[in-house]
Scaffold this motif. Structure first.
Motif, PDB file in Angstrom:
ATOM      1  N   ALA A   1       0.832  -1.208   0.000  1.00 43.56           N
ATOM      2  CA  ALA A   1       0.000   0.000   0.000  1.00 43.56           C
ATOM      3  C   ALA A   1       0.865   1.255   0.000  1.00 43.56           C
ATOM      4  CB  ALA A   1      -0.927  -0.009   1.210  1.00 43.56           C
ATOM      5  N   LEU A   2       1.973   1.226   0.739  1.00 38.30           N
ATOM      6  CA  LEU A   2       2.883   2.379   0.734  1.00 38.30           C
ATOM      7  C   LEU A   2       3.482   2.590  -0.648  1.00 38.30           C
ATOM      8  CD1 LEU A   2       4.797   1.812   4.119  1.00 38.30           C
ATOM      9  CD2 LEU A   2       2.923   3.398   3.675  1.00 38.30           C
ATOM     10  N   LEU A   3       3.856   1.516  -1.321  1.00 37.49           N
ATOM     11  CA  LEU A   3       4.414   1.629  -2.678  1.00 37.49           C
ATOM     12  C   LEU A   3       3.375   2.203  -3.638  1.00 37.49           C
ATOM     13  CD1 LEU A   3       6.399  -1.731  -2.861  1.00 37.49           C
ATOM     14  CD2 LEU A   3       7.364   0.575  -2.781  1.00 37.49           C
ATOM     15  N   ALA A   4       2.118   1.788  -3.482  1.00 39.08           N
ATOM     16  CA  ALA A   4       1.062   2.335  -4.340  1.00 39.08           C
ATOM     17  C   ALA A   4       0.902   3.835  -4.101  1.00 39.08           C
ATOM     18  CB  ALA A   4      -0.248   1.600  -4.074  1.00 39.08           C
ATOM     19  N   GLN A   5       0.989   4.257  -2.826  1.00 40.34           N
ATOM     20  CA  GLN A   5       0.926   5.688  -2.531  1.00 40.34           C
ATOM     21  C   GLN A   5       2.110   6.428  -3.143  1.00 40.34           C
ATOM     22  OE1 GLN A   5       0.046   4.758   1.911  1.00 40.34           O
ATOM     23  NE2 GLN A   5      -0.568   6.879   1.656  1.00 40.34           N
ATOM     24  N   ALA A   6       3.295   5.825  -3.068  1.00 38.04           N
ATOM     25  CA  ALA A   6       4.482   6.452  -3.663  1.00 38.04           C
ATOM     26  C   ALA A   6       4.322   6.582  -5.169  1.00 38.04           C
ATOM     27  CB  ALA A   6       5.720   5.628  -3.328  1.00 38.04           C
ATOM     28  N   ASP A   7       3.697   5.586  -5.821  1.00 37.15           N
ATOM     29  CA  ASP A   7       3.448   5.674  -7.266  1.00 37.15           C
ATOM     30  C   ASP A   7       2.524   6.844  -7.587  1.00 37.15           C
ATOM     31  OD1 ASP A   7       5.021   3.458  -7.716  1.00 37.15           O
ATOM     32  OD2 ASP A   7       3.355   2.039  -7.627  1.00 37.15           O
ATOM     33  N   ARG A   8       1.480   6.992  -6.795  1.00 37.25           N
ATOM     34  CA  ARG A   8       0.552   8.105  -7.037  1.00 37.25           C
ATOM     35  C   ARG A   8       1.244   9.447  -6.837  1.00 37.25           C
ATOM     36  NH1 ARG A   8      -3.058   4.402  -4.556  1.00 37.25           N
ATOM     37  NH2 ARG A   8      -2.791   5.311  -2.481  1.00 37.25           N
ATOM     38  N   LEU A   9       2.121   9.520  -5.842  1.00 31.11           N
ATOM     39  CA  LEU A   9       2.859  10.764  -5.610  1.00 31.11           C
ATOM     40  C   LEU A   9       3.787  11.066  -6.787  1.00 31.11           C
ATOM     41  CD1 LEU A   9       3.778  13.112  -3.776  1.00 31.11           C
ATOM     42  CD2 LEU A   9       5.415  11.526  -2.731  1.00 31.11           C
ATOM     43  N   ALA A  10       4.500  10.042  -7.293  1.00 29.11           N
ATOM     44  CA  ALA A  10       5.414  10.253  -8.420  1.00 29.11           C
ATOM     45  C   ALA A  10       4.665  10.724  -9.658  1.00 29.11           C
ATOM     46  CB  ALA A  10       6.171   8.959  -8.717  1.00 29.11           C
ATOM     47  N   VAL A  11       3.499  10.150  -9.888  1.00 26.43           N
ATOM     48  CA  VAL A  11       2.696  10.554 -11.050  1.00 26.43           C
ATOM     49  C   VAL A  11       2.192  11.981 -10.881  1.00 26.43           C
ATOM     50  CG1 VAL A  11       0.533  10.109 -12.277  1.00 26.43           C
ATOM     51  CG2 VAL A  11       2.051   8.215 -11.689  1.00 26.43           C
ATOM     52  N   ALA A  12       1.771  12.333  -9.644  1.00 25.44           N
ATOM     53  CA  ALA A  12       1.283  13.688  -9.400  1.00 25.44           C
ATOM     54  C   ALA A  12       2.383  14.715  -9.655  1.00 25.44           C
ATOM     55  CB  ALA A  12       0.765  13.802  -7.968  1.00 25.44           C
ATOM     56  N   VAL A  13       3.600  14.401  -9.239  1.00 23.53           N
ATOM     57  CA  VAL A  13       4.724  15.317  -9.500  1.00 23.53           C
ATOM     58  C   VAL A  13       5.016  15.381 -10.993  1.00 23.53           C
ATOM     59  CG1 VAL A  13       7.195  15.680  -9.120  1.00 23.53           C
ATOM     60  CG2 VAL A  13       5.741  14.996  -7.206  1.00 23.53           C
ATOM     61  N   ALA A  14       4.992  14.225 -11.661  1.00 24.61           N
ATOM     62  CA  ALA A  14       5.297  14.191 -13.099  1.00 24.61           C
ATOM     63  C   ALA A  14       4.277  14.956 -13.922  1.00 24.61           C
ATOM     64  CB  ALA A  14       5.378  12.739 -13.567  1.00 24.61           C
ATOM     65  N   THR A  15       3.005  14.931 -13.510  1.00 20.57           N
ATOM     66  CA  THR A  15       1.953  15.630 -14.266  1.00 20.57           C
ATOM     67  C   THR A  15       1.753  17.062 -13.800  1.00 20.57           C
ATOM     68  OG1 THR A  15       0.284  14.738 -12.735  1.00 20.57           O
ATOM     69  CG2 THR A  15       0.735  13.469 -14.738  1.00 20.57           C
ATOM     70  N   LYS A  16       2.633  17.530 -12.900  1.00 18.57           N
ATOM     71  CA  LYS A  16       2.577  18.915 -12.403  1.00 18.57           C
ATOM     72  C   LYS A  16       1.225  19.215 -11.757  1.00 18.57           C
ATOM     73  CE  LYS A  16       5.617  20.278 -16.205  1.00 18.57           C
ATOM     74  NZ  LYS A  16       5.524  18.951 -16.873  1.00 18.57           N
ATOM     75  N   ALA A  17       0.800  18.309 -10.888  1.00 19.94           N
ATOM     76  CA  ALA A  17      -0.468  18.490 -10.186  1.00 19.94           C
ATOM     77  C   ALA A  17      -0.401  19.698  -9.259  1.00 19.94           C
ATOM     78  CB  ALA A  17      -0.802  17.229  -9.393  1.00 19.94           C
ATOM     79  N   GLU A  18      -1.565  20.104  -8.754  1.00 22.34           N
ATOM     80  CA  GLU A  18      -1.623  21.271  -7.881  1.00 22.34           C
ATOM     81  C   GLU A  18      -0.852  21.012  -6.579  1.00 22.34           C
ATOM     82  OE1 GLU A  18      -2.918  24.370  -8.407  1.00 22.34           O
ATOM     83  OE2 GLU A  18      -3.016  23.579 -10.454  1.00 22.34           O
ATOM     84  N   PRO A  19      -0.203  22.039  -6.030  1.00 16.05           N
ATOM     85  CA  PRO A  19       0.581  21.862  -4.801  1.00 16.05           C
ATOM     86  C   PRO A  19      -0.206  21.248  -3.645  1.00 16.05           C
ATOM     87  CG  PRO A  19       1.112  23.960  -5.802  1.00 16.05           C
ATOM     88  CD  PRO A  19      -0.028  23.393  -6.595  1.00 16.05           C
ATOM     89  N   ALA A  20      -1.478  21.645  -3.496  1.00 15.10           N
ATOM     90  CA  ALA A  20      -2.270  21.100  -2.393  1.00 15.10           C
ATOM     91  C   ALA A  20      -2.434  19.592  -2.522  1.00 15.10           C
ATOM     92  CB  ALA A  20      -3.641  21.775  -2.351  1.00 15.10           C
ATOM     93  N   GLN A  21      -2.618  19.094  -3.768  1.00 13.60           N
ATOM     94  CA  GLN A  21      -2.771  17.660  -3.983  1.00 13.60           C
ATOM     95  C   GLN A  21      -1.472  16.919  -3.680  1.00 13.60           C
ATOM     96  OE1 GLN A  21      -3.839  16.583  -8.009  1.00 13.60           O
ATOM     97  NE2 GLN A  21      -3.558  14.386  -7.632  1.00 13.60           N
TER      98      GLN A  21
END
Length: 658
Positions: free
Chosen positions: A88-108
């Motif tokens: 589950a932690l690895l899945a969260q890390a994947d979502r974080l990496a994708v959010a950074v790669a797609t330049k998601a909003e800072p709050a997200q």
């Protein structure tokens, strides 16, 4: 027909998520380090907003760092020891990496990073908690010596060495940034450093200095007025105490998070005050009941249990009793002893339920019962001062109760040495009990002016010393019983009278006298500190004097009686008395260690008789039974192995047969 931009972004997000999940872990992955992983997550949560705004990169170098950190987080998570929650932690890390790669909003991104950081701490505790409240004022000189060259004398990031650093040093006076950081994050940066920057590791500093620095630099963004306002708020805001119930909670509290439950100005002021004076977190709310801290810790324990953190729930439950209830024990015991015993039993049952992982509904029901008992106790204690009679009786009872056990042991040692005509060894015994009184005076000064002796430390000290004394007394009791049989005492005395007692034996007598007396002095002093009040000071002192007179009279009577007893009978009676004391002390020792959380506790339907060391738990009762059986077996073995006197009928008959 062109696809909507939201659909394109969703498809891209899904593709990137699948790609990240398939990335192999490189053989050269860095060593598992949950502290560094947590630190990088904290940096992402705080610094991403300075790299990306509105879906656009505004600081390329910082954005590259965010990408690097996000990738490193996943790599390090995969390198950590496997646990059920690691996928589950690895899945969260994947979502974080994708959010950074797609330049998601800072709050997200901040929410993803902080959520992962909190779950990481729950699964891989880093154990970074100060052992005592830090003293930020101590860090002023340390900051000037170690930090000011880069961060500036006032923390603005404008030190003489700052111009040559890329990235530039952090400005601790940045209020927005300070609102996002925790003392724990600052402590980790000080301890670990930041790779690729001018921030080196200061792991060589003592842990207390690193915590003091963390709180000091974390307070530089707040004004003196905010600290003054925060002090006033903290002293009367019970809700704030509930949000920051412990020192550990304070180390992990962000102003921004506190502002979600309190007005922003209040959150700012309270954080300003607590970072400048962390020890205030242990102070009760002004105007609250005397059991406010106990209620607070109990509620926090329930919340921790509901969240699945059994260890933290147990720690908070122990704190509710040791730090919340024990300080008012002397006064409550003097006014309503039965109620105090009900509270102790109910809280012990609550801790037992935690250990057995009882259903949350049952935990809540038990907590409700405890709070009802707290209501009754506060009604008993509602007077702001202790009345004269209660103060006198409480002071007198405490001294006589605690002093009698030590007196029995010391007087027994003195009487024995006199009977054995070994008066030259008496100075060792006198030095032992006198040294214990002196150590007690030092303890009183330390507990009053220098340090706050926690409830757990108090119980551990009492428990360990009680078990030590019980073990010694058991062996001494069996030995004295042996010497009381069939003239063995005469053989012993004739063999030993002409030989000097060894130095080891003399030191042993000193240690036994010291431990037996200091254990009681330690507990007595802490009771007196807890019940002291200016209004009742005369009555308390009068009770102290009266108790001392009674103890002196008991000591005089015991010495007179011991002189008149024949030495054989003295040995016999003393051996039984000492064995009984060993049984009592082992029960008290186990009970104290249970209250400190060192020994588990399984309650049974049994009476609680403190003066006999009897407590309603299997562990303490079983320990007493074991010691009692050991004493009885020792006495039986002594009796069977004793030589038969020459004048006995049995011996005469044997001589005729021969």
């Amino acid at each position: 027909m062109p696809l909507p931009i939201t659909l394109i972004r969703s498809i891209l997000f899904a593709l990137l998520l699948g790609w990240a999940a398939l990335l192999p872990v490189r053989a050269e992955s860095p060593a598992a380090n949950p502290r560094q992983t947590w630190q990088m997550l904290d940096y992402i949560a705080v610094d991403y907003a300075g790299a990306v705004q509105g879906g656009r990169v505004v600081a390329p170098s910082e954005y590259a760092e965010m990408q690097e950190f996000a990738g490193a987080v996943r790599t390090q998570l995969a390198s950590l020891p496997a646990t059920p929650k690691q996928p589950a932690l690895l899945a969260q890390a994947d979502r974080l990496a994708v959010a950074v790669a797609t330049k998601a909003e800072p709050a997200q991104v901040a929410a993803l990073a902080r959520g992962l950081a909190d779950d990481l701490l729950a699964d891989y505790p880093i154990g970074a908690v100060p052992t005592s409240p830090p003293e930020p004022t101590r860090a002023t000189a340390l900051y000037a010596q170690q930090c000011a060259a880069c961060h500036g004398p006032s923390g603005r990031g404008d030190g003489p060495a700052a111009a040559g650093l890329d990235p530039p040093p952090i400005a601790f006076t940045d209020a927005d940034r300070a609102a996002q950081r925790t003392p724990l994050a600052l402590y980790e940066v000080i301890s670990q450093g930041v790779p690729g920057t001018g921030m080196a590791s200061f792991a060589g500093l003592p842990d207390a200095d690193r915590w003091a620095l963390a709180f000091y630099v974390g307070s530089l963004a707040y004004s003196p007025q905010a600290r003054a306002d925060g002090e006033a708020l903290w002293r009367k805001n019970a809700d704030a105490h509930g949000r920051i119930p412990t020192l550990e909670a304070l180390t992990r509290t962000r102003e921004a998070d506190l502002a979600t439950s309190l007005p922003a100005t209040q959150a700012n002021a309270i954080v300003a005050y607590l970072r400048s004076r962390p020890q205030a977190v242990n102070e009760p709310v002004a105007g609250a009941g005397p059991l406010a801290l106990a209620r607070q810790r109990l509620a926090d324990s329930q919340h921790a249990y509901a969240a699945g953190d059994i260890a933290q729930a147990t720690t908070l439950a122990l704190s509710a009793y040791l730090d919340g209830v024990e300080p008012i024990e002397p006064t409550l015991a003097a006014r309503n002893t039965a109620l105090l015993r009900d509270i102790e039993t109910a809280m012990a049952r609550y801790r037992t339920q935690l250990g057995r992982r009882t259903a949350p509904a049952d935990i809540a029901a038990q907590a409700t019962k405890i709070n009802a008992l707290f209501d009754r106790a506060e009604a008993v204690l509602q007077d702001s001062h202790t009345d004269t009679t209660t103060a006198f009786l409480g002071s007198f009872t405490i001294l006589v109760r605690e002093g009698l056990e030590a007196l029995l042991i010391v007087i027994g040692m003195i009487a024995f040495l006199r009977k054995a005509e070994r008066r030259e060894v008496l100075p060792y015994v006198h030095a032992g009990w006198a040294g214990a009184l002196l150590a007690g005076a030092v303890t009183w000064a330390a507990a009053t002016y220098l340090v706050d002796i926690s409830g757990a430390n108090r119980e551990v000290t009492e428990g360990v010393s009680a078990l030590f004394a019980a073990a010694v007394l058991l062996s001494v009791g069996i030995w004295m019983h042996q010497k009381s049989l069939a003239g063995r005492w005469q053989h012993y005395l004739h063999a030993k009278l002409s030989a000097a007692l060894s130095r080891r034996s003399a030191v042993f007598l000193f240690v036994l006298a010291f431990v037996a007396v200091y254990r009681e002095v330690f507990e007595t002093i802490l009771f007196y500190i807890a019940m002291w009040s200016e209004q009742a000071s005369a009555a308390i002192l009068a009770g102290l004097v009266a108790g001392s007179v009674v103890l002196a009279a008991v000591a005089f009577w015991m010495l007179r009686v011991s002189k008149r007893l024949p030495i054989g009978r003295f040995f016999s009676i003393s051996s039984i008395l000492i064995a009984v004391l060993a049984v009592i002390l082992v029960g008290k020792g186990i009970a104290a260690l249970q209250e400190a959380g060192w020994v588990s506790q399984a309650l049974v339907q049994a009476p609680r008789i403190e003066w006999l060391g009897m407590y309603p738990s299997w562990q303490s009762l079983l320990a007493q039974v074991v010691v009692a059986i050991a004493a009885v077996v020792g006495f039986i073995v002594n009796t069977r192995s004793a030589p038969v006197p020459a004048h006995s009928p049995k011996t005469q008959a044997r001589g005729i047969d021969q």
